[in-house]
Design a protein around this motif. Structure first.
Motif, mmCIF file in Angstrom:
data_model
loop_
_atom_site.group_PDB
_atom_site.id
_atom_site.type_symbol
_atom_site.label_atom_id
_atom_site.label_comp_id
_atom_site.label_asym_id
_atom_site.label_seq_id
_atom_site.Cartn_x
_atom_site.Cartn_y
_atom_site.Cartn_z
ATOM 1 N N LEU A 35 8.258 -4.613 -43.357
ATOM 2 C CA LEU A 35 7.576 -3.871 -42.303
ATOM 3 C C LEU A 35 8.539 -2.848 -41.723
ATOM 4 O O LEU A 35 9.618 -3.202 -41.243
ATOM 5 C CB LEU A 35 7.109 -4.827 -41.198
ATOM 6 N N TYR A 36 8.154 -1.572 -41.773
ATOM 7 C CA TYR A 36 8.905 -0.513 -41.107
ATOM 8 C C TYR A 36 8.251 -0.260 -39.758
ATOM 9 O O TYR A 36 7.082 0.121 -39.683
ATOM 10 C CB TYR A 36 8.884 0.780 -41.925
ATOM 11 N N SER A 37 9.010 -0.460 -38.681
ATOM 12 C CA SER A 37 8.457 -0.280 -37.347
ATOM 13 C C SER A 37 9.596 0.008 -36.376
ATOM 14 O O SER A 37 10.460 -0.843 -36.159
ATOM 15 C CB SER A 37 7.688 -1.534 -36.906
ATOM 16 N N TYR A 38 9.607 1.200 -35.817
ATOM 17 C CA TYR A 38 10.612 1.566 -34.827
ATOM 18 C C TYR A 38 10.512 0.606 -33.638
ATOM 19 O O TYR A 38 9.444 0.045 -33.353
ATOM 20 C CB TYR A 38 10.347 3.004 -34.381
ATOM 21 N N THR A 39 11.622 0.436 -32.952
ATOM 22 C CA THR A 39 11.640 -0.517 -31.852
ATOM 23 C C THR A 39 10.575 -0.205 -30.789
ATOM 24 O O THR A 39 10.339 0.958 -30.446
ATOM 25 C CB THR A 39 13.048 -0.541 -31.204
ATOM 26 N N LYS A 40 9.902 -1.255 -30.296
ATOM 27 C CA LYS A 40 8.831 -1.192 -29.298
ATOM 28 C C LYS A 40 7.556 -0.535 -29.815
ATOM 29 O O LYS A 40 6.779 0.040 -29.052
ATOM 30 C CB LYS A 40 9.298 -0.484 -28.015
ATOM 31 N N CYS A 41 7.340 -0.652 -31.131
ATOM 32 C CA CYS A 41 6.114 -0.124 -31.743
ATOM 33 C C CYS A 41 5.178 -1.233 -32.214
ATOM 34 O O CYS A 41 4.310 -1.001 -33.061
ATOM 35 C CB CYS A 41 6.460 0.782 -32.918
ATOM 36 N N GLY A 42 5.358 -2.442 -31.669
ATOM 37 C CA GLY A 42 4.501 -3.551 -32.080
ATOM 38 C C GLY A 42 5.062 -4.335 -33.244
ATOM 39 O O GLY A 42 4.314 -5.002 -33.958
ATOM 40 N N SER A 43 6.369 -4.297 -33.425
ATOM 41 C CA SER A 43 7.006 -4.965 -34.557
ATOM 42 C C SER A 43 6.699 -6.452 -34.605
ATOM 43 O O SER A 43 6.304 -6.997 -35.646
ATOM 44 C CB SER A 43 8.523 -4.760 -34.506
ATOM 45 N N PHE A 169 11.097 10.607 -33.237
ATOM 46 C CA PHE A 169 10.358 11.656 -33.946
ATOM 47 C C PHE A 169 10.902 11.831 -35.365
ATOM 48 O O PHE A 169 10.137 11.971 -36.326
ATOM 49 C CB PHE A 169 10.444 12.979 -33.173
ATOM 50 N N LYS A 170 12.212 11.812 -35.499
ATOM 51 C CA LYS A 170 12.825 11.894 -36.818
ATOM 52 C C LYS A 170 12.450 10.677 -37.653
ATOM 53 O O LYS A 170 12.168 10.789 -38.857
ATOM 54 C CB LYS A 170 14.353 11.993 -36.684
ATOM 55 N N TYR A 171 12.418 9.513 -36.994
ATOM 56 C CA TYR A 171 12.028 8.280 -37.688
ATOM 57 C C TYR A 171 10.611 8.397 -38.263
ATOM 58 O O TYR A 171 10.357 8.060 -39.424
ATOM 59 C CB TYR A 171 12.098 7.103 -36.708
ATOM 60 N N ILE A 172 9.681 8.885 -37.449
ATOM 61 C CA ILE A 172 8.298 9.029 -37.910
ATOM 62 C C ILE A 172 8.234 9.926 -39.147
ATOM 63 O O ILE A 172 7.609 9.569 -40.166
ATOM 64 C CB ILE A 172 7.403 9.607 -36.796
ATOM 65 N N MET A 173 8.883 11.071 -39.080
ATOM 66 C CA MET A 173 8.788 12.017 -40.187
ATOM 67 C C MET A 173 9.497 11.501 -41.436
ATOM 68 O O MET A 173 9.008 11.697 -42.561
ATOM 69 C CB MET A 173 9.350 13.383 -39.778
ATOM 70 N N GLU A 174 10.635 10.830 -41.270
ATOM 71 C CA GLU A 174 11.333 10.273 -42.431
ATOM 72 C C GLU A 174 10.496 9.178 -43.086
ATOM 73 O O GLU A 174 10.374 9.130 -44.317
ATOM 74 C CB GLU A 174 12.698 9.727 -42.027
ATOM 75 N N MET A 276 7.881 18.355 -32.705
ATOM 76 C CA MET A 276 8.633 17.536 -33.656
ATOM 77 C C MET A 276 7.733 16.909 -34.716
ATOM 78 O O MET A 276 8.175 16.623 -35.837
ATOM 79 C CB MET A 276 9.394 16.443 -32.904
ATOM 80 N N LEU A 277 6.467 16.680 -34.356
ATOM 81 C CA LEU A 277 5.535 16.011 -35.270
ATOM 82 C C LEU A 277 4.474 16.969 -35.806
ATOM 83 O O LEU A 277 3.389 16.533 -36.202
ATOM 84 C CB LEU A 277 4.861 14.836 -34.553
ATOM 85 N N LYS A 278 4.784 18.245 -35.839
ATOM 86 C CA LYS A 278 3.773 19.240 -36.239
ATOM 87 C C LYS A 278 3.255 19.021 -37.658
ATOM 88 O O LYS A 278 2.127 19.394 -37.982
ATOM 89 C CB LYS A 278 4.325 20.653 -36.095
ATOM 90 N N ASP A 279 4.048 18.366 -38.521
ATOM 91 C CA ASP A 279 3.630 18.115 -39.893
ATOM 92 C C ASP A 279 3.184 16.661 -40.118
ATOM 93 O O ASP A 279 3.046 16.230 -41.262
ATOM 94 C CB ASP A 279 4.776 18.449 -40.856
ATOM 95 N N PHE A 280 2.956 15.937 -39.028
ATOM 96 C CA PHE A 280 2.509 14.540 -39.115
ATOM 97 C C PHE A 280 0.994 14.500 -38.924
ATOM 98 O O PHE A 280 0.503 14.737 -37.819
ATOM 99 C CB PHE A 280 3.209 13.701 -38.047
ATOM 100 N N PRO A 281 0.210 14.229 -39.964
ATOM 101 C CA PRO A 281 -1.247 14.378 -39.873
ATOM 102 C C PRO A 281 -1.950 13.380 -38.955
ATOM 103 O O PRO A 281 -3.076 13.635 -38.537
ATOM 104 C CB PRO A 281 -1.708 14.187 -41.328
ATOM 105 N N LEU A 282 -1.278 12.278 -38.608
ATOM 106 C CA LEU A 282 -1.913 11.267 -37.765
ATOM 107 C C LEU A 282 -1.720 11.537 -36.275
ATOM 108 O O LEU A 282 -2.234 10.793 -35.440
ATOM 109 C CB LEU A 282 -1.386 9.875 -38.113
ATOM 110 N N LYS A 283 -1.002 12.595 -35.934
ATOM 111 C CA LYS A 283 -0.703 12.853 -34.517
ATOM 112 C C LYS A 283 -1.943 13.128 -33.683
ATOM 113 O O LYS A 283 -1.934 12.945 -32.458
ATOM 114 C CB LYS A 283 0.267 14.024 -34.399
ATOM 115 N N SER A 284 -3.028 13.591 -34.292
ATOM 116 C CA SER A 284 -4.254 13.880 -33.547
ATOM 117 C C SER A 284 -4.809 12.628 -32.888
ATOM 118 O O SER A 284 -5.491 12.708 -31.862
ATOM 119 C CB SER A 284 -5.312 14.507 -34.451
ATOM 120 N N ARG A 285 -4.508 11.482 -33.451
ATOM 121 C CA ARG A 285 -4.946 10.199 -32.873
ATOM 122 C C ARG A 285 -4.334 9.998 -31.490
ATOM 123 O O ARG A 285 -4.876 9.275 -30.656
ATOM 124 C CB ARG A 285 -4.569 9.051 -33.795
#
Length: 288
Positions: A35-43, A169-174, A276-285
């Motif tokens: 499971l990849y989950s940044y800290t405090k993201c529901g890990s 933000f870097k974590y999300i894109m990576e 930072m997330l301009k190329d992340f397609p799920l950001k509209s959520r």
């Protein structure tokens, strides 16, 4: 290389370079589930769902604390040795992005789940957690005091990538760019799991290849609600990352940032998130 990664990722516990080298190069088994989950993201929430699914809903098969939530990116509690000696299938999670994990895991066919959460909620949850950790852990005060002195100081650190595990933000894109086209990868949003918990328990079970009965799946749903997990952890006296369960399981629901942030704070985070997330397609959520 390892020293540079430690400096950029802000690992807790000041790990030796050798630990980061191991994290990048440990031997991946073909049935490992990560499971990849940044800290405090529901890990812990998603990991508990995964571990109960793998164990058929049998809580007695879950590891005791502090290894109930095996975080391979946490250089504490002998996490490395515990993970190396886990029985297959090894189910674990990491707060680091794929660039710090073995190439065999990124390029292989292991089952991988990725969870992202709305950036303002992550900010507030991290701030409350780190502030509580500052209160309970005197040995960490010299490091944490300048950051958690005020919400504004913590927000500045968070937005510049200077909090635990680095820039979100870097974590999300990576994560997204590395794993979006990888086979056997499930990418989901924390908000969606919370809003339709039963649906996603079933989706995760199907993804992991388990065909449990409706009775077992309903039991897993019941045991992984926020209230149930907080109550269970409190009764068992669980301590996670040096913080008692009452503090660790704080709010749980999406949108809790509204109770902590001003409109000006929110606008600032949203503006940076959108860029930072301009190329992340799920950001509209997240309304970005």
């Amino acid at each position: 290389m390892e020293k540079e990664l430690i400096e950029k990722q802000f690992f807790p516990g000041n790990p030796a370079e050798e630990f980061v080298h191991w994290l990048k190069n440990f031997t991946v088994k073909k049935d490992d589930v990560m499971l990849y989950s940044y800290t405090k993201c529901g890990s812990h929430f998603v990991f508990r769902i995964m571990s109960l699914i793998v164990n058929g809903g049998d809580e007695s098969k879950l590891a005791p604390m502090p290894h109930r939530y095996p975080n391979v990116s946490l250089p504490l509690y002998n996490s490395r040795d515990f993970f190396e000696n886990m029985a297959s299938p090894r189910v674990a999670y990491t707060h680091t992005s794929p660039v710090l994990m073995p190439d065999a895991l990124t390029q292989g066919t292991n089952k991988v789940i990725v969870v992202f959460r709305e950036p303002k909620d992550v900010l507030v949850s991290k701030y409350c957690f780190e502030k509580r950790r500052y209160t309970l852990a005197p040995n960490k005060r010299a490091v944490l005091e300048p950051i958690v002195a005020t919400f504004e100081s913590y927000m500045d650190a968070y937005l510049s990538g200077n909090t635990t595990y680095g820039c979100y933000f870097k974590y999300i894109m990576e994560c997204y760019n590395t794993l979006k086209d990888r086979p056997n990868t499930l990418i989901i949003l924390y908000e969606d799991i919370v809003e339709d918990h039963p649906k996603y328990v079933r989706e995760i079970a199907k993804f992991l290849g388990y065909d449990h009965s409706e009775e077992v799946l309903d039991y897993i749903v019941e045991k992984t609600t926020f209230g149930s997990m907080k109550k269970s952890a409190t009764l068992c006296g669980e301590v996670v990352s040096g913080v008692d369960a009452t503090s660790f399981f704080r709010a749980g629901g999406p949108g809790s940032w509204r109770r902590e942030m001003t409109e000006e704070h929110a606008a600032r985070v949203d503006a940076i998130s959108a860029e930072m997330l301009k190329d992340f397609p799920l950001k509209s959520r997240w309304g970005l």
